[in-house]
Motif scaffolding. Structure first.
Motif, PDB file in Angstrom:
ATOM      1  N   ALA A   1       0.823  -1.228   0.000  1.00 43.95           N
ATOM      2  CA  ALA A   1      -0.113   0.097   0.116  1.00 43.95           C
ATOM      3  C   ALA A   1       0.881   0.980  -0.013  1.00 43.95           C
ATOM      4  CB  ALA A   1      -0.978  -0.005   1.219  1.00 43.95           C
ATOM      5  N   ASP A   2       1.929   1.343   0.729  1.00 40.97           N
ATOM      6  CA  ASP A   2       2.899   2.494   0.620  1.00 40.97           C
ATOM      7  C   ASP A   2       3.509   2.831  -0.553  1.00 40.97           C
ATOM      8  OD1 ASP A   2       1.962   2.624   3.470  1.00 40.97           O
ATOM      9  OD2 ASP A   2       3.839   1.518   4.327  1.00 40.97           O
ATOM     10  N   LEU A   3       3.947   1.615  -1.288  1.00 38.06           N
ATOM     11  CA  LEU A   3       4.403   1.659  -2.623  1.00 38.06           C
ATOM     12  C   LEU A   3       3.703   2.314  -3.516  1.00 38.06           C
ATOM     13  CD1 LEU A   3       6.814   0.971  -4.577  1.00 38.06           C
ATOM     14  CD2 LEU A   3       5.530  -1.207  -5.058  1.00 38.06           C
ATOM     15  N   LEU A   4       2.582   1.815  -3.755  1.00 32.75           N
ATOM     16  CA  LEU A   4       1.576   2.307  -4.435  1.00 32.75           C
ATOM     17  C   LEU A   4       1.107   3.798  -4.321  1.00 32.75           C
ATOM     18  CD1 LEU A   4      -0.687  -0.797  -4.917  1.00 32.75           C
ATOM     19  CD2 LEU A   4       1.257  -0.157  -6.325  1.00 32.75           C
ATOM     20  N   ALA A   5       1.034   4.032  -2.812  1.00 31.17           N
ATOM     21  CA  ALA A   5       0.534   5.545  -2.875  1.00 31.17           C
ATOM     22  C   ALA A   5       1.677   6.587  -3.084  1.00 31.17           C
ATOM     23  CB  ALA A   5       0.263   5.622  -1.042  1.00 31.17           C
ATOM     24  N   ARG A   6       2.821   6.097  -2.815  1.00 33.23           N
ATOM     25  CA  ARG A   6       4.263   6.750  -2.826  1.00 33.23           C
ATOM     26  C   ARG A   6       4.331   7.043  -4.386  1.00 33.23           C
ATOM     27  NH1 ARG A   6       6.920   4.361   0.371  1.00 33.23           N
ATOM     28  NH2 ARG A   6       7.956   2.941  -0.857  1.00 33.23           N
ATOM     29  N   HIS A   7       4.631   5.993  -5.100  1.00 28.99           N
ATOM     30  CA  HIS A   7       5.175   6.021  -6.722  1.00 28.99           C
ATOM     31  C   HIS A   7       3.867   5.902  -7.758  1.00 28.99           C
ATOM     32  CE1 HIS A   7       8.825   6.112  -5.343  1.00 28.99           C
ATOM     33  NE2 HIS A   7       8.762   5.017  -4.312  1.00 28.99           N
ATOM     34  N   TYR A   8       2.740   5.297  -7.373  1.00 28.50           N
ATOM     35  CA  TYR A   8       1.703   5.184  -8.499  1.00 28.50           C
ATOM     36  C   TYR A   8       0.311   5.566  -8.330  1.00 28.50           C
ATOM     37  CZ  TYR A   8       5.360   1.835  -9.753  1.00 28.50           C
ATOM     38  OH  TYR A   8       6.656   1.466 -10.216  1.00 28.50           O
ATOM     39  N   CYS A   9       0.219   6.382  -7.335  1.00 27.49           N
ATOM     40  CA  CYS A   9      -0.835   7.032  -7.042  1.00 27.49           C
ATOM     41  C   CYS A   9      -1.781   7.864  -8.431  1.00 27.49           C
ATOM     42  CB  CYS A   9      -0.769   8.200  -5.997  1.00 27.49           C
ATOM     43  SG  CYS A   9      -2.301   9.139  -5.764  1.00 27.49           S
ATOM     44  N   GLY A  10      -2.786   7.394  -8.545  1.00 29.46           N
ATOM     45  CA  GLY A  10      -3.539   7.974  -9.928  1.00 29.46           C
ATOM     46  C   GLY A  10      -3.290   6.822 -11.070  1.00 29.46           C
ATOM     47  N   ARG A  11      -2.510   6.039 -11.141  1.00 27.46           N
ATOM     48  CA  ARG A  11      -1.924   5.235 -12.165  1.00 27.46           C
ATOM     49  C   ARG A  11      -2.652   3.601 -11.845  1.00 27.46           C
ATOM     50  NH1 ARG A  11       3.769   5.721 -14.008  1.00 27.46           N
ATOM     51  NH2 ARG A  11       4.234   5.859 -12.012  1.00 27.46           N
ATOM     52  N   VAL A  12      -2.410   3.243 -10.539  1.00 27.08           N
ATOM     53  CA  VAL A  12      -2.648   2.067 -10.008  1.00 27.08           C
ATOM     54  C   VAL A  12      -3.893   1.883  -9.019  1.00 27.08           C
ATOM     55  CG1 VAL A  12      -1.648  -0.205  -8.971  1.00 27.08           C
ATOM     56  CG2 VAL A  12      -0.356   1.077 -10.551  1.00 27.08           C
ATOM     57  N   ARG A  13      -4.743   1.183  -9.236  1.00 27.22           N
ATOM     58  CA  ARG A  13      -5.963   0.837  -8.265  1.00 27.22           C
ATOM     59  C   ARG A  13      -5.524  -0.158  -7.271  1.00 27.22           C
ATOM     60  NH1 ARG A  13     -12.567   0.428  -9.336  1.00 27.22           N
ATOM     61  NH2 ARG A  13     -12.949   0.077  -6.911  1.00 27.22           N
ATOM     62  N   HIS A  14      -5.461   0.039  -6.244  1.00 26.80           N
ATOM     63  CA  HIS A  14      -5.056  -0.775  -4.967  1.00 26.80           C
ATOM     64  C   HIS A  14      -6.263  -1.412  -4.275  1.00 26.80           C
ATOM     65  CE1 HIS A  14      -3.537  -1.607  -0.523  1.00 26.80           C
ATOM     66  NE2 HIS A  14      -3.112  -2.299  -1.430  1.00 26.80           N
ATOM     67  N   VAL A  15      -6.293  -2.777  -4.362  1.00 25.55           N
ATOM     68  CA  VAL A  15      -7.411  -3.502  -3.889  1.00 25.55           C
ATOM     69  C   VAL A  15      -7.006  -4.457  -2.908  1.00 25.55           C
ATOM     70  CG1 VAL A  15      -9.548  -5.085  -4.373  1.00 25.55           C
ATOM     71  CG2 VAL A  15      -8.749  -3.230  -6.203  1.00 25.55           C
ATOM     72  N   LEU A  16      -7.501  -4.283  -1.687  1.00 22.25           N
ATOM     73  CA  LEU A  16      -7.371  -5.262  -0.597  1.00 22.25           C
ATOM     74  C   LEU A  16      -7.953  -6.594  -0.366  1.00 22.25           C
ATOM     75  CD1 LEU A  16      -5.705  -6.006   2.034  1.00 22.25           C
ATOM     76  CD2 LEU A  16      -7.561  -4.783   3.340  1.00 22.25           C
ATOM     77  N   GLU A  17      -7.735  -7.754  -0.716  1.00 25.58           N
ATOM     78  CA  GLU A  17      -8.285  -9.058  -0.636  1.00 25.58           C
ATOM     79  C   GLU A  17      -7.858  -9.579   0.504  1.00 25.58           C
ATOM     80  OE1 GLU A  17     -10.284 -11.743  -0.121  1.00 25.58           O
ATOM     81  OE2 GLU A  17     -11.334 -10.926  -1.609  1.00 25.58           O
ATOM     82  N   PRO A  18      -8.415  -9.844   1.876  1.00 26.30           N
ATOM     83  CA  PRO A  18      -8.250 -10.120   3.138  1.00 26.30           C
ATOM     84  C   PRO A  18      -7.984 -11.637   3.336  1.00 26.30           C
ATOM     85  CG  PRO A  18     -10.464  -9.530   3.285  1.00 26.30           C
ATOM     86  CD  PRO A  18      -9.794  -8.976   2.161  1.00 26.30           C
ATOM     87  N   THR A  19      -8.593 -12.454   2.387  1.00 27.21           N
ATOM     88  CA  THR A  19      -8.603 -13.998   2.440  1.00 27.21           C
ATOM     89  C   THR A  19      -7.473 -14.479   1.681  1.00 27.21           C
ATOM     90  OG1 THR A  19     -10.770 -13.954   3.021  1.00 27.21           O
ATOM     91  CG2 THR A  19      -9.949 -16.041   2.358  1.00 27.21           C
ATOM     92  N   PRO A  20      -6.446 -14.990   2.033  1.00 26.98           N
ATOM     93  CA  PRO A  20      -5.499 -15.458   0.973  1.00 26.98           C
ATOM     94  C   PRO A  20      -5.774 -16.452  -0.059  1.00 26.98           C
ATOM     95  CG  PRO A  20      -5.224 -16.732   3.324  1.00 26.98           C
ATOM     96  CD  PRO A  20      -6.216 -15.743   3.340  1.00 26.98           C
ATOM     97  N   GLY A  21      -5.057 -16.588  -1.142  1.00 28.60           N
ATOM     98  CA  GLY A  21      -5.545 -17.466  -2.258  1.00 28.60           C
ATOM     99  C   GLY A  21      -5.593 -16.747  -3.397  1.00 28.60           C
ATOM    100  N   LEU A  22      -4.783 -17.379  -4.400  1.00 31.57           N
ATOM    101  CA  LEU A  22      -4.667 -16.532  -5.948  1.00 31.57           C
ATOM    102  C   LEU A  22      -5.839 -16.600  -6.693  1.00 31.57           C
ATOM    103  CD1 LEU A  22      -2.580 -15.152  -7.510  1.00 31.57           C
ATOM    104  CD2 LEU A  22      -1.768 -17.300  -8.545  1.00 31.57           C
ATOM    105  N   GLY A  23      -6.653 -17.895  -6.776  1.00 32.81           N
ATOM    106  CA  GLY A  23      -7.681 -17.544  -7.309  1.00 32.81           C
ATOM    107  C   GLY A  23      -8.899 -16.785  -6.911  1.00 32.81           C
TER     108      GLY A  23
END
Length: 394
Positions: free
Chosen positions: A107-129
């Protein structure tokens, strides 16, 4: 490529290409620090490349999204994103799914370097699918490209992966070429020789019609179609076949198989799958033998879990799989199978048996993962209902 004992380089691995078109992979035994051009040309021999495909389009009316699922690997994610924003064709949407993170580094990386270019979505349950399904719910694009956070993308990747779906409405999935970003250790050489990634330099089309390969194993051997680190789907086709199975993939008790199940579902659903070698990513294989041991086990576990899933989805497939079993055993474990023949002489036999053990463990692994997924979904549903009631009361 790393030499014996990791004390120097024992060879050269290089991709020869003409523009976007891969022509050949050259491997030379060469312990010295310098490789002569003549040696590479001699190793090439006579090339017979596939016809080159132009990726330029005057009318690009289909939007493209890129989804990257990640978990606590901000440094490698940043490396991937740098290559993504250096594409010859930039995507319209970029979604990073932060899957059950243990820190705020992503989250810190995206806010610092990719704000407005990348949408950050949190998925709290582990699993790639599950993470991929979460990302899919947040895109509005026609075409959705998926990759992992441990790859570097070739500059033509977005254009190359979108091209087959833009040219043919029947194409529901595209997979691409995965090459090693480095071969610094013997474990990385073993991973590359194992054959779980690169699928060759010639384009292929698969479907249930005229592009159906001969043999009883099709389309059960979904690993031949590609790998999840480099895949793209027509969003409508992926949703039509039910998306990814949330009980499969890294981070679940099944460890993998989410990509295989999606490929199988696309072809079984009547869509075409195209292997596009012009869509290239460079993958950072695990450096240590411990990582390779886990990869071999998880590869087998994911395969066993995927096969269990497709049987549970349609028990009638059991008879087709049973008929194909002898060919499957030879394909996986035969002494002269293509898979065994391409392994290096020093590939540990224990890794072969660890992978086979994983396949057997994939049956209970999927059943346990499926049960856990259902418990997680019920808990999320209850929590969501409670939040809705509390909101109404206030």
């Amino acid at each position: 490529m790393a030499g014996e004992g990791n004390d120097g380089y024992g060879g050269v691995f290089c991709l020869v290409r003409s523009g976007v078109q891969p022509l050949s992979i050259v491997e030379l035994d060469h312990p010295g620090p310098v490789v002569a051009t003549a040696d590479v040309l001699a190793a090439l021999g006579s090339l017979h490349p596939s016809p080159s495909i132009s990726l330029d389009r005057r009318c690009r009316d289909q939007r493209i999204a890129v989804i990257i699922a990640t978990r606590d690997r901000a440094e490698s994610l940043n490396r991937c994103l740098v290559s993504l924003f250096d594409q010859t064709r930039l995507p319209d949407e970029v979604i990073v799914v932060d899957n059950a993170p243990a820190s705020t580094a992503t989250a810190d990386l995206l806010a610092r370097h990719y704000c407005g270019r990348v949408r950050h979505v949190l998925e709290p349950t582990p699993g790639l699918g599950r993470a991929h399904n979460t990302g899919l719910r947040h895109v509005s694009s026609d075409l959705v490209l998926f990759t992992d956070d441990d790859v570097v993308l070739d500059r033509y990747w977005v254009a190359a992966m979108a091209h087959p779906m833009e040219e043919d409405a029947a194409v529901g999935c595209v997979t691409g070429l995965i090459l090693p970003a480095e071969l610094e250790t013997r474990a990385q050489v073993w991973a590359e020789r194992h054959g779980g990634f690169g699928k060759g330099l010639r384009p292929r089309t698969y479907d249930l019609g005229v592009n159906r390969p001969k043999g009883a194993l099709f389309p059960f051997t979904a690993g031949q179609f590609g790998s999840g680190a480099n895949m793209a789907f027509r969003a409508s086709a992926l949703k039509q076949v039910g998306g990814f199975d949330s009980a499969l993939g890294a981070g679940t008790l099944a460890c993998g198989g989410d990509d295989l199940a999606a490929f199988f579902s696309i072809i079984s659903g009547g869509f075409r799958l195209v292997y596009q070698p012009q869509g290239i990513v460079w993958h950072h294989h695990r450096r240590g033998e411990d990582g390779m041991r886990r990869q071999a086990y998880c590869y087998g576990l994911g395969l066993g879990a995927y096969l269990t899933k497709i049987l549970l989805d349609d028990p009638r497939r059991f008879f087709r799989l049973a008929a194909a079993l002898p060919a499957g055993i030879l394909h996986m474990a035969g002494p002269f199978s293509i898979k065994r023949l391409r392994l290096p002489s020093d590939y540990p036999e224990r890794l072969v048996w660890i992978e086979r053990l994983g396949i057997v463990a994939g049956v209970p692994g999927y059943l346990r993962s499926l049960s856990k997924m259902r418990r997680d979904d019920r808990a999320r549903s209850i929590a969501s209902s409670s939040n809705t009631i509390a909101s109404k009361e206030t």
